[in-house]
Design an enzyme around this catalytic site. Structure first.
Site, PDB file in Angstrom:
ATOM      1  N   ARG A  75      44.501  36.446  41.246  1.00 62.82           N
ATOM      2  CA  ARG A  75      44.420  35.188  40.169  1.00 62.82           C
ATOM      3  C   ARG A  75      45.803  35.492  39.470  1.00 62.82           C
ATOM      4  O   ARG A  75      46.526  36.268  39.262  1.00 62.82           O
ATOM      5  CB  ARG A  75      43.478  35.835  39.378  1.00 62.82           C
ATOM      6  CG  ARG A  75      42.306  35.449  39.802  1.00 62.82           C
ATOM      7  CD  ARG A  75      40.979  35.584  38.800  1.00 62.82           C
ATOM      8  NE  ARG A  75      40.851  37.061  38.535  1.00 62.82           N
ATOM      9  CZ  ARG A  75      41.337  37.781  37.502  1.00 62.82           C
ATOM     10  NH1 ARG A  75      42.056  37.164  36.556  1.00 62.82           N
ATOM     11  NH2 ARG A  75      40.986  38.934  37.242  1.00 62.82           N
ATOM     12  N   TYR A 203      44.422  31.121  46.974  1.00 61.98           N
ATOM     13  CA  TYR A 203      43.715  32.245  46.575  1.00 61.98           C
ATOM     14  C   TYR A 203      42.353  32.387  46.053  1.00 61.98           C
ATOM     15  O   TYR A 203      42.391  31.369  45.192  1.00 61.98           O
ATOM     16  CB  TYR A 203      44.551  33.277  45.954  1.00 61.98           C
ATOM     17  CG  TYR A 203      43.809  34.722  45.706  1.00 61.98           C
ATOM     18  CD1 TYR A 203      43.584  35.767  46.478  1.00 61.98           C
ATOM     19  CD2 TYR A 203      43.415  34.774  44.331  1.00 61.98           C
ATOM     20  CE1 TYR A 203      42.778  36.768  46.119  1.00 61.98           C
ATOM     21  CE2 TYR A 203      42.588  35.931  43.944  1.00 61.98           C
ATOM     22  CZ  TYR A 203      42.382  36.838  44.840  1.00 61.98           C
ATOM     23  OH  TYR A 203      41.420  37.856  44.614  1.00 61.98           O
ATOM     24  N   GLY A 204      41.420  32.881  46.541  1.00 58.98           N
ATOM     25  CA  GLY A 204      40.136  32.849  45.863  1.00 58.98           C
ATOM     26  C   GLY A 204      39.942  32.534  44.543  1.00 58.98           C
ATOM     27  O   GLY A 204      39.249  31.437  44.211  1.00 58.98           O
ATOM     28  N   GLY A 205      40.066  33.289  43.669  1.00 58.40           N
ATOM     29  CA  GLY A 205      39.926  33.159  42.313  1.00 58.40           C
ATOM     30  C   GLY A 205      40.575  32.094  41.431  1.00 58.40           C
ATOM     31  O   GLY A 205      40.082  31.569  40.623  1.00 58.40           O
ATOM     32  N   LYS A 212      35.479  31.738  38.769  1.00 57.73           N
ATOM     33  CA  LYS A 212      36.022  31.946  37.399  1.00 57.73           C
ATOM     34  C   LYS A 212      36.119  30.814  36.508  1.00 57.73           C
ATOM     35  O   LYS A 212      35.950  31.077  35.541  1.00 57.73           O
ATOM     36  CB  LYS A 212      37.542  32.899  37.618  1.00 57.73           C
ATOM     37  CG  LYS A 212      37.324  33.996  38.462  1.00 57.73           C
ATOM     38  CD  LYS A 212      36.333  35.273  37.851  1.00 57.73           C
ATOM     39  CE  LYS A 212      36.374  36.450  38.717  1.00 57.73           C
ATOM     40  NZ  LYS A 212      35.455  37.191  37.952  1.00 57.73           N
ATOM     41  N   HIS A 232      31.129  37.824  32.241  1.00 61.86           N
ATOM     42  CA  HIS A 232      31.404  38.467  33.514  1.00 61.86           C
ATOM     43  C   HIS A 232      30.723  39.810  33.745  1.00 61.86           C
ATOM     44  O   HIS A 232      31.201  40.785  33.520  1.00 61.86           O
ATOM     45  CB  HIS A 232      32.980  38.943  33.256  1.00 61.86           C
ATOM     46  CG  HIS A 232      33.840  39.274  34.262  1.00 61.86           C
ATOM     47  ND1 HIS A 232      34.960  39.754  34.193  1.00 61.86           N
ATOM     48  CD2 HIS A 232      33.599  39.182  35.608  1.00 61.86           C
ATOM     49  CE1 HIS A 232      35.691  40.321  35.576  1.00 61.86           C
ATOM     50  NE2 HIS A 232      34.764  39.720  36.370  1.00 61.86           N
ATOM     51  N   SER A 254      37.892  43.483  35.832  1.00 66.94           N
ATOM     52  CA  SER A 254      38.010  43.466  37.356  1.00 66.94           C
ATOM     53  C   SER A 254      38.218  44.695  38.112  1.00 66.94           C
ATOM     54  O   SER A 254      39.157  45.786  37.474  1.00 66.94           O
ATOM     55  CB  SER A 254      39.222  42.577  37.742  1.00 66.94           C
ATOM     56  OG  SER A 254      39.013  41.348  37.168  1.00 66.94           O
ATOM     57  N   ALA A 255      37.899  45.158  39.245  1.00 66.10           N
ATOM     58  CA  ALA A 255      37.961  46.378  39.771  1.00 66.10           C
ATOM     59  C   ALA A 255      37.574  47.779  39.388  1.00 66.10           C
ATOM     60  O   ALA A 255      38.577  48.587  39.228  1.00 66.10           O
ATOM     61  CB  ALA A 255      39.402  46.094  40.549  1.00 66.10           C
ATOM     62  N   CYS A 256      36.548  47.692  38.570  1.00 67.06           N
ATOM     63  CA  CYS A 256      36.093  48.905  38.116  1.00 67.06           C
ATOM     64  C   CYS A 256      34.755  49.455  38.947  1.00 67.06           C
ATOM     65  O   CYS A 256      34.166  50.398  38.232  1.00 67.06           O
ATOM     66  CB  CYS A 256      35.744  48.747  36.463  1.00 67.06           C
ATOM     67  SG  CYS A 256      37.288  48.784  35.516  1.00 67.06           S
ATOM     68  N   LYS A 258      32.333  47.326  39.782  1.00 65.86           N
ATOM     69  CA  LYS A 258      31.414  46.512  39.504  1.00 65.86           C
ATOM     70  C   LYS A 258      30.305  46.472  40.778  1.00 65.86           C
ATOM     71  O   LYS A 258      29.141  46.382  40.581  1.00 65.86           O
ATOM     72  CB  LYS A 258      31.865  45.335  39.142  1.00 65.86           C
ATOM     73  CG  LYS A 258      31.171  44.832  37.874  1.00 65.86           C
ATOM     74  CD  LYS A 258      31.854  43.548  37.342  1.00 65.86           C
ATOM     75  CE  LYS A 258      31.198  42.580  36.997  1.00 65.86           C
ATOM     76  NZ  LYS A 258      32.285  41.274  36.599  1.00 65.86           N
ATOM     77  N   ASP A 281      28.719  39.855  39.858  1.00 68.88           N
ATOM     78  CA  ASP A 281      30.225  39.394  38.984  1.00 68.88           C
ATOM     79  C   ASP A 281      29.840  38.822  37.695  1.00 68.88           C
ATOM     80  O   ASP A 281      30.582  38.833  36.713  1.00 68.88           O
ATOM     81  CB  ASP A 281      31.080  38.826  39.931  1.00 68.88           C
ATOM     82  CG  ASP A 281      32.527  38.668  39.270  1.00 68.88           C
ATOM     83  OD1 ASP A 281      33.003  39.715  38.722  1.00 68.88           O
ATOM     84  OD2 ASP A 281      33.037  37.630  39.544  1.00 68.88           O
ATOM     85  N   ARG A 373      39.861  40.894  50.146  1.00 65.89           N
ATOM     86  CA  ARG A 373      38.635  40.658  49.714  1.00 65.89           C
ATOM     87  C   ARG A 373      37.618  40.317  50.893  1.00 65.89           C
ATOM     88  O   ARG A 373      38.146  39.946  51.835  1.00 65.89           O
ATOM     89  CB  ARG A 373      38.679  39.637  48.929  1.00 65.89           C
ATOM     90  CG  ARG A 373      39.464  39.384  47.582  1.00 65.89           C
ATOM     91  CD  ARG A 373      38.692  40.141  46.756  1.00 65.89           C
ATOM     92  NE  ARG A 373      39.623  40.348  45.415  1.00 65.89           N
ATOM     93  CZ  ARG A 373      39.012  40.386  43.919  1.00 65.89           C
ATOM     94  NH1 ARG A 373      37.587  40.033  44.029  1.00 65.89           N
ATOM     95  NH2 ARG A 373      39.832  40.373  42.829  1.00 65.89           N
ATOM     96  N   GLY A 498      26.731  56.982  43.316  1.00 61.73           N
ATOM     97  CA  GLY A 498      25.175  56.966  43.289  1.00 61.73           C
ATOM     98  C   GLY A 498      24.983  57.933  42.002  1.00 61.73           C
ATOM     99  O   GLY A 498      24.008  57.634  41.625  1.00 61.73           O
ATOM    100  N   ASN A 500      25.761  57.848  39.103  1.00 61.06           N
ATOM    101  CA  ASN A 500      25.776  56.804  38.009  1.00 61.06           C
ATOM    102  C   ASN A 500      24.268  56.582  37.687  1.00 61.06           C
ATOM    103  O   ASN A 500      23.863  56.119  36.570  1.00 61.06           O
ATOM    104  CB  ASN A 500      26.756  55.894  38.048  1.00 61.06           C
ATOM    105  CG  ASN A 500      28.002  56.016  38.345  1.00 61.06           C
ATOM    106  OD1 ASN A 500      28.600  57.117  37.701  1.00 61.06           O
ATOM    107  ND2 ASN A 500      28.962  55.126  38.659  1.00 61.06           N
TER     108      ASN A 500
END
Ligand code: OXD
Ligand code: MN
Length: 596
Positions: A75, A203-205, A212, A232, A254-256, A258, A281, A373, A498, A500
């Site tokens: 993005r 690109y996707g986003g 988004k 989000h 993003s990218a934590c 999820k 998401d 992705r 797991g 978590n």
């Protein structure tokens, strides 16, 4: 121009498509019906044009690889604009362009942009078909890659047209890749017109406009106007061995991790417990008649980050992407399998990297792009919730905010009340990753994980969240989590993945008022013994460190939060700033008392 007969009698849609075709001048217009035959035909077109590469159909049936232009892999927040009549409406966190300027500027770029090309008309629904919470959009694009992705990510085609009927209430999305030149790349949102114009990217986003752009930026604006929330957030259901189901929505930048969290498999100790994915998401949430908050996932697929996805980190994702999946910018093996950094097994001796070049383990560059992705249908997910398509949504009992923070933020903490919880969301911070272009590894404030996605003034968005309380007779409990806290040696304190589940169980039990906690100035944290740690090989000191609240660290945190609020200006609700000052005063008072 050859105009395929349109399958709709909707005059608003017909006249808009005709107008956009007069602007972009495609050779052909194709109305997408969403059928399997259409997907097969378009996949063949994309393959013959080199846009998609078939993968090994025995190992990965129905899977294809796409390599984007190397200048177009994420993005682009600096090229993303909210085009409201006044700058004030877009607020301090968004790039702003006056609508007329944006229409003029992009109109010139769109003029004739589809000459020699096909314009695909993609009617789609965000949310379950027929749900009062769902929204219809139509995306016009010259990219067959976009069509094939939208087919996975949304409910598209004839069923979307049927849901729209004769209504004029649909999002108008226009997209053209042009020559994929960053100098001519713009993603513009016109909230008042329910319109999105995106040029110069594939690109996707930036181009899957339902995600988004509509589900978050335009969605948040509509949510403010119509009294609901576009967030989000992942949505998951926790099922106990007794069959009790508790739904949790969670916002992470993003990218934590999820997607991993949304598809988690509980460890052995949690025999009989099950996690069901509703979404990974985005959540659209409304107050139901019973005063609870109900959520739907507007999407129908997962557009997930490939690197780090493995049978260790996310076995359900690995199953999900084993068929009918589009891979973008991953590496490929000589036998047509996919590979990325962090995938299971030994690193292959040779690969074709994400740019199509030969790669060996001695290469200095990564084989897969860090933001490579997969686009996979949600129905492939072995743990998809049976309510993921339910038009009424699922009732949310807990809302979780999480970031990637090496210090300060405890493993888990529960807010005292709604205001305290909204404060957690408003001050959320995370160390940056590769999903957005820019520096990696610095803490950036990302309120509600919505910084790049809030389609209007951030201060008003906070006020909207605060205002929801009066309509929520039975509000969800609010929590913050941090799986990424480190010890002095720089090692993660908590094993994550797991495990978590242990934290999630505390959250569920807190939301259902049946487990203890320790009060701190900022919220409740689990006391020793409150977290179920049986069967986990971890020293209790490390758990204590992970849940510890350090007042000196918090003082610095509150000061940094203050700088962030100041940067947002006067629209930040006064109660949030007062909440911050109250916490700071408490920290100072406690520390002064300790020093006597
Ligand atoms: C995403 C993102 O792609 O948040 O989901 O960047
Ligand atoms: Mn996201």
């Amino acid at each position: 121009m050859i105009t395929a007969e349109s399958p709709t009698k909707n005059v608003h849609l017909e006249s808009w498509v005709a107008e956009m075709a007069r602007l972009t001048k495609p050779d052909r217009i194709v109305w997408c019906d969403g059928s399997a035959e259409e997907a097969a035909r378009l996949t063949a077109v994309a393959t013959s044009e080199g846009i998609l590469e078939p993968l090994n159909q025995e190992k990965l049936p129905g899977c294809h690889l796409h390599r984007s232009n190397p200048n177009d892999v994420a993005r682009v927040e600096n090229l993303t604009f909210i085009c409201t009549p006044t700058k004030e409406e877009a607020g301090p966190t968004n790039n702003w362009m006056p609508p007329k300027d944006a229409y003029d500027k992009l109109g010139k770029l769109f003029d004739g942009s589809m000459k020699g090309k096909t314009m695909y008309v993609i009617p789609y629904v965000m949310g379950p078909i027929g749900s009062p919470m769902s929204k219809v959009g139509v995306e016009l694009t010259d990219s067959v890659y976009v069509v094939l992705n939208m087919r996975i990510m949304t409910r598209m085609g004839a069923r979307a047209l049927a849901m729209l009927g004769a209504s004029n209430d649909f999002n108008r999305g226009l997209h053209s890749v042009l020559d994929c030149n960053p100098e001519r790349r713009f993603i513009c949102h016109f909230p008042q017109d329910n319109t999105i114009w995106s040029v110069g990217s594939g690109y996707g986003g930036n181009v899957l406009l339902g995600k988004k752009c509509l589900a978050l930026r335009i969605g948040s604006y509509l949510g403010k106007k119509e009294g609901w929330l576009a967030e989000h957030m992942l949505i998951l259901g926790v099922e106990s061995p007794e069959g009790e189901m508790t739904y949790v929505a969670a916002a992470f930048p993003s990218a934590c991790g999820k997607t991993n969290f949304a598809m988690m498999i509980p460890p052995k100790r949690f025999k009989g417990w099950k996690i069901w994915t509703v979404g990974d998401d985005i959540a659209w949430m409304r107050v139901g008649e019973d005063g609870r908050l109900y959520a739907i996932n507007p999407e129908a697929g997962y557009f997930g980050v490939a690197p780090g996805t493995s049978n260790d980190s996310n076995p359900n994702a690995m199953k999900t992407i084993s068929r009918d999946t589009l891979f973008t910018n991953v590496a490929r093996t000589p036998d047509g399998d996919v590979w990325w950094e962090g995938k299971d097994g030994p690193t292959p001796h040779e690969l074709i990297d994400w740019q199509g070049r030969p790669w060996t383990p001695r290469s200095t560059e990564k084989a897969a792009h860090p933001n490579s992705r997969f686009t996979a249908p949600a129905t492939n997910n072995p743990c998809i919730s049976r309510f993921s398509d339910d038009p009424s949504g699922v009732p949310i009992s807990a809302i979780v905010f999480g970031g990637r923070r090496a210090s300060t933020i405890p493993l888990v903490m529960q807010a005292f009340n709604w205001l305290n919880g909204v404060f957690y969301g408003a001050t959320l911070g995370s160390e940056t990753t590769a999903a957005a272009t820019g520096k990696v590894g610095v803490v950036r404030r990302d309120p509600f994980a919505m910084l790049p996605f809030c389609g209007y003034n951030m201060g008003e968005y906070f006020a909207h969240w605060l205002g929801m309380q009066s309509r929520l007779l039975n509000p969800p409990k609010i929590f913050m989590v941090n799986w990424f806290r480190k010890d002095k040696a720089g090692k993660f304190l908590w094993p994550g993945f797991g495990e978590n589940m242990r934290v999630l169980k505390w959250i569920v039990d807190r939301a259902r008022l049946r487990v203890g906690g320790q009060e701190t100035p900022f919220g409740w944290v689990p006391k020793a013994g409150d977290l179920d740690l049986s069967g986990l090989d971890i020293h209790h000191d490390r758990v204590d460190d992970a849940t510890h609240v350090d007042l000196a660290e918090w003082k610095a945190e509150l000061e940094s939060q203050g700088e962030f609020f100041a940067s947002l200006g006067t629209s930040v609700p006064r109660v949030l700033e007062l909440q911050r000052e109250l916490l700071l005063a408490r920290v100072d008072a406690i520390r002064a008392a300790e020093h006597h």
